[in-house]
Design a protein around this motif. Sequence first.
Motif, PDB file in Angstrom:
ATOM      1  N   THR A  78      25.737   8.297  -3.643  1.00  0.00           N
ATOM      2  CA  THR A  78      25.442   9.649  -4.114  1.00  0.00           C
ATOM      3  C   THR A  78      25.298  10.609  -2.941  1.00  0.00           C
ATOM      4  O   THR A  78      24.732  10.250  -1.907  1.00  0.00           O
ATOM      5  CB  THR A  78      24.122   9.664  -4.928  1.00  0.00           C
ATOM      6  N   ALA A  79      25.824  11.824  -3.103  1.00  0.00           N
ATOM      7  CA  ALA A  79      25.632  12.891  -2.111  1.00  0.00           C
ATOM      8  C   ALA A  79      24.883  14.035  -2.779  1.00  0.00           C
ATOM      9  O   ALA A  79      25.154  14.380  -3.938  1.00  0.00           O
ATOM     10  CB  ALA A  79      26.972  13.380  -1.581  1.00  0.00           C
ATOM     11  N   TYR A  80      23.946  14.631  -2.051  1.00  0.00           N
ATOM     12  CA  TYR A  80      23.064  15.656  -2.622  1.00  0.00           C
ATOM     13  C   TYR A  80      23.026  16.874  -1.716  1.00  0.00           C
ATOM     14  O   TYR A  80      22.883  16.746  -0.494  1.00  0.00           O
ATOM     15  CB  TYR A  80      21.664  15.066  -2.797  1.00  0.00           C
ATOM     16  N   VAL A  81      23.175  18.055  -2.318  1.00  0.00           N
ATOM     17  CA  VAL A  81      23.018  19.317  -1.591  1.00  0.00           C
ATOM     18  C   VAL A  81      22.064  20.190  -2.393  1.00  0.00           C
ATOM     19  O   VAL A  81      22.280  20.427  -3.579  1.00  0.00           O
ATOM     20  CB  VAL A  81      24.357  20.049  -1.396  1.00  0.00           C
ATOM     21  N   LEU A  82      21.010  20.664  -1.731  1.00  0.00           N
ATOM     22  CA  LEU A  82      20.072  21.554  -2.400  1.00  0.00           C
ATOM     23  C   LEU A  82      20.354  23.004  -2.014  1.00  0.00           C
ATOM     24  O   LEU A  82      21.166  23.287  -1.130  1.00  0.00           O
ATOM     25  CB  LEU A  82      18.629  21.181  -2.068  1.00  0.00           C
ATOM     26  N   GLY A  83      19.677  23.923  -2.669  1.00  0.00           N
ATOM     27  CA  GLY A  83      20.005  25.339  -2.519  1.00  0.00           C
ATOM     28  C   GLY A  83      19.374  26.042  -1.344  1.00  0.00           C
ATOM     29  O   GLY A  83      19.728  27.167  -1.023  1.00  0.00           O
ATOM     30  N   ASP A  84      18.416  25.393  -0.677  1.00  0.00           N
ATOM     31  CA  ASP A  84      17.792  26.007   0.495  1.00  0.00           C
ATOM     32  C   ASP A  84      17.614  24.918   1.541  1.00  0.00           C
ATOM     33  O   ASP A  84      16.614  24.215   1.583  1.00  0.00           O
ATOM     34  CB  ASP A  84      16.442  26.636   0.117  1.00  0.00           C
ATOM     35  N   VAL A  85      18.620  24.790   2.397  1.00  0.00           N
ATOM     36  CA  VAL A  85      18.674  23.678   3.343  1.00  0.00           C
ATOM     37  C   VAL A  85      17.851  24.002   4.590  1.00  0.00           C
ATOM     38  O   VAL A  85      17.997  25.068   5.184  1.00  0.00           O
ATOM     39  CB  VAL A  85      20.142  23.399   3.748  1.00  0.00           C
ATOM     40  N   HIS A  86      16.992  23.077   4.970  1.00  0.00           N
ATOM     41  CA  HIS A  86      16.235  23.188   6.225  1.00  0.00           C
ATOM     42  C   HIS A  86      16.733  22.097   7.173  1.00  0.00           C
ATOM     43  O   HIS A  86      16.785  20.921   6.799  1.00  0.00           O
ATOM     44  CB  HIS A  86      14.740  23.035   5.968  1.00  0.00           C
ATOM     45  N   LEU A  87      17.091  22.494   8.385  1.00  0.00           N
ATOM     46  CA  LEU A  87      17.672  21.569   9.354  1.00  0.00           C
ATOM     47  C   LEU A  87      16.792  21.473  10.599  1.00  0.00           C
ATOM     48  O   LEU A  87      15.923  22.313  10.829  1.00  0.00           O
ATOM     49  CB  LEU A  87      19.081  22.035   9.747  1.00  0.00           C
ATOM     50  N   TRP A  88      17.038  20.466  11.407  1.00  0.00           N
ATOM     51  CA  TRP A  88      16.306  20.309  12.665  1.00  0.00           C
ATOM     52  C   TRP A  88      16.729  21.432  13.622  1.00  0.00           C
ATOM     53  O   TRP A  88      17.902  21.524  14.014  1.00  0.00           O
ATOM     54  CB  TRP A  88      16.616  18.952  13.274  1.00  0.00           C
ATOM     55  N   PRO A  89      15.803  22.299  14.030  1.00  0.00           N
ATOM     56  CA  PRO A  89      16.183  23.504  14.777  1.00  0.00           C
ATOM     57  C   PRO A  89      16.819  23.235  16.133  1.00  0.00           C
ATOM     58  O   PRO A  89      17.636  24.035  16.611  1.00  0.00           O
ATOM     59  CB  PRO A  89      14.853  24.268  14.930  1.00  0.00           C
ATOM     60  N   ASN A  90      16.460  22.113  16.793  1.00  0.00           N
ATOM     61  CA  ASN A  90      16.970  21.862  18.143  1.00  0.00           C
ATOM     62  C   ASN A  90      18.238  21.023  18.174  1.00  0.00           C
ATOM     63  O   ASN A  90      18.787  20.763  19.247  1.00  0.00           O
ATOM     64  CB  ASN A  90      15.884  21.191  18.996  1.00  0.00           C
ATOM     65  N   PHE A 144      30.547  16.390   1.506  1.00  0.00           N
ATOM     66  CA  PHE A 144      31.945  16.150   1.150  1.00  0.00           C
ATOM     67  C   PHE A 144      32.675  15.262   2.169  1.00  0.00           C
ATOM     68  O   PHE A 144      33.782  14.805   1.907  1.00  0.00           O
ATOM     69  CB  PHE A 144      32.677  17.471   0.955  1.00  0.00           C
ATOM     70  N   SER A 145      32.054  15.022   3.328  1.00  0.00           N
ATOM     71  CA  SER A 145      32.621  14.067   4.282  1.00  0.00           C
ATOM     72  C   SER A 145      32.325  12.629   3.867  1.00  0.00           C
ATOM     73  O   SER A 145      32.942  11.699   4.372  1.00  0.00           O
ATOM     74  CB  SER A 145      32.043  14.306   5.691  1.00  0.00           C
ATOM     75  N   SER A 146      31.351  12.474   2.983  1.00  0.00           N
ATOM     76  CA  SER A 146      30.927  11.133   2.585  1.00  0.00           C
ATOM     77  C   SER A 146      31.821  10.594   1.469  1.00  0.00           C
ATOM     78  O   SER A 146      32.467  11.344   0.754  1.00  0.00           O
ATOM     79  CB  SER A 146      29.470  11.154   2.115  1.00  0.00           C
ATOM     80  N   GLU A 147      31.808   9.276   1.345  1.00  0.00           N
ATOM     81  CA  GLU A 147      32.589   8.622   0.295  1.00  0.00           C
ATOM     82  C   GLU A 147      31.710   8.418  -0.942  1.00  0.00           C
ATOM     83  O   GLU A 147      31.512   7.293  -1.402  1.00  0.00           O
ATOM     84  CB  GLU A 147      33.137   7.284   0.803  1.00  0.00           C
ATOM     85  N   ALA A 148      31.167   9.492  -1.450  1.00  0.00           N
ATOM     86  CA  ALA A 148      30.265   9.392  -2.597  1.00  0.00           C
ATOM     87  C   ALA A 148      31.056   9.283  -3.903  1.00  0.00           C
ATOM     88  O   ALA A 148      32.180   9.769  -4.007  1.00  0.00           O
ATOM     89  CB  ALA A 148      29.343  10.609  -2.636  1.00  0.00           C
ATOM     90  N   ASP A 149      30.437   8.668  -4.891  1.00  0.00           N
ATOM     91  CA  ASP A 149      31.018   8.612  -6.230  1.00  0.00           C
ATOM     92  C   ASP A 149      30.402   9.665  -7.143  1.00  0.00           C
ATOM     93  O   ASP A 149      30.965  10.010  -8.177  1.00  0.00           O
ATOM     94  CB  ASP A 149      30.798   7.223  -6.845  1.00  0.00           C
ATOM     95  N   LEU A 150      29.205  10.160  -6.755  1.00  0.00           N
ATOM     96  CA  LEU A 150      28.514  11.185  -7.531  1.00  0.00           C
ATOM     97  C   LEU A 150      27.964  12.236  -6.577  1.00  0.00           C
ATOM     98  O   LEU A 150      27.278  11.904  -5.607  1.00  0.00           O
ATOM     99  CB  LEU A 150      27.365  10.570  -8.344  1.00  0.00           C
ATOM    100  N   TYR A 151      28.284  13.489  -6.854  1.00  0.00           N
ATOM    101  CA  TYR A 151      27.756  14.608  -6.068  1.00  0.00           C
ATOM    102  C   TYR A 151      26.763  15.367  -6.945  1.00  0.00           C
ATOM    103  O   TYR A 151      27.105  15.805  -8.044  1.00  0.00           O
ATOM    104  CB  TYR A 151      28.888  15.545  -5.637  1.00  0.00           C
ATOM    105  N   ILE A 152      25.536  15.502  -6.447  1.00  0.00           N
ATOM    106  CA  ILE A 152      24.507  16.263  -7.150  1.00  0.00           C
ATOM    107  C   ILE A 152      24.261  17.535  -6.342  1.00  0.00           C
ATOM    108  O   ILE A 152      23.754  17.474  -5.221  1.00  0.00           O
ATOM    109  CB  ILE A 152      23.211  15.443  -7.316  1.00  0.00           C
TER     110      ILE A 152
END
Length: 293
Positions: A78-90, A144-152
């Motif tokens: 499974t691949a998951y993308v949420l609407g407000d992404v927080h990433l490691w700043p450095n 989308f780079s992942s080989e997921a079968d389900l995208y949430i």
Amino acid sequence: MTVLQTKDLTKRFGKFTALNQVNIDVNEGEVYGFIGPNGAGKSTAIRVLLGILKATSGEARIFGMDAWKDAVTIHKRTAYVLGDVHLWPNLSGGEVIDLFIQLRGGVKNNRKEELIQRFDLDPSKKCRTYSKGNRQKVALIAAFSSEADLYILDEPTSGLDPLMEQVFQSCVMEAKAAGKSVILSSHILSEVEKLCDHVGIIRQGEIIESGSLREMRHLTRTNLLVETKQPIPDLEKQIGVHEIEKEGVEVTFQVDTENLDQIIQYVSTFGITKLESAPPTLEDLFMRHYEGK
């Protein structure tokens, strides 16, 4: 083949019922639009599907497995993308994408570089310098780079400009063509109309309507703003016209899709000097159909 299914899924927080007997079915190679106004319960349902929250009652199964008990196994597909992404700043965007790919066990395809180009992302910049839209791009590229079968995907285009929204939509259609399944949570009806095979509308934790877009055609209306040389008489009597508002010489109203042609023909006889159209948001639809009911 059913990829995801919930049966009477219910989630309560104390006395508050966030989800009330929600039923969802998503088949292989299908894009399911999970739509409703903000606060309707979309993200809560997705957290239950991801195994982040445990349902109070009912069941949620993905790939035939229990979404809570078998979450680790399910996440591998499974691949998951949420609407407000927080990433490691450095970390740079590229480093974050690589990290996500490695967490999934590495990917043997070459989609990462292709997607970085398509989404017009500079992967060398530190994440602290990224706009909201660029942070979304990082998450989408990793997914989308992942080989997921389900995208949430939970409000995945939040912060993207229209050009990047088109790239995202292409990625979803490519995933569908490859037999992958997608749950797209959104409150933007036009996005759902372009992408989804089936739709479930959630309001206050309950699925109030579901079906194919063809079956739900009555929900689609176009917002029109019209300015004419002569006043338009009897507009409110025309079939398919709703929510008329007049401000000076301008008139705004909504038209059911199946009546759009005849309404445009009728209005044009009074000399159109200005015409703007826009698809309604789901907030518009919910205000119209359910406010006060």
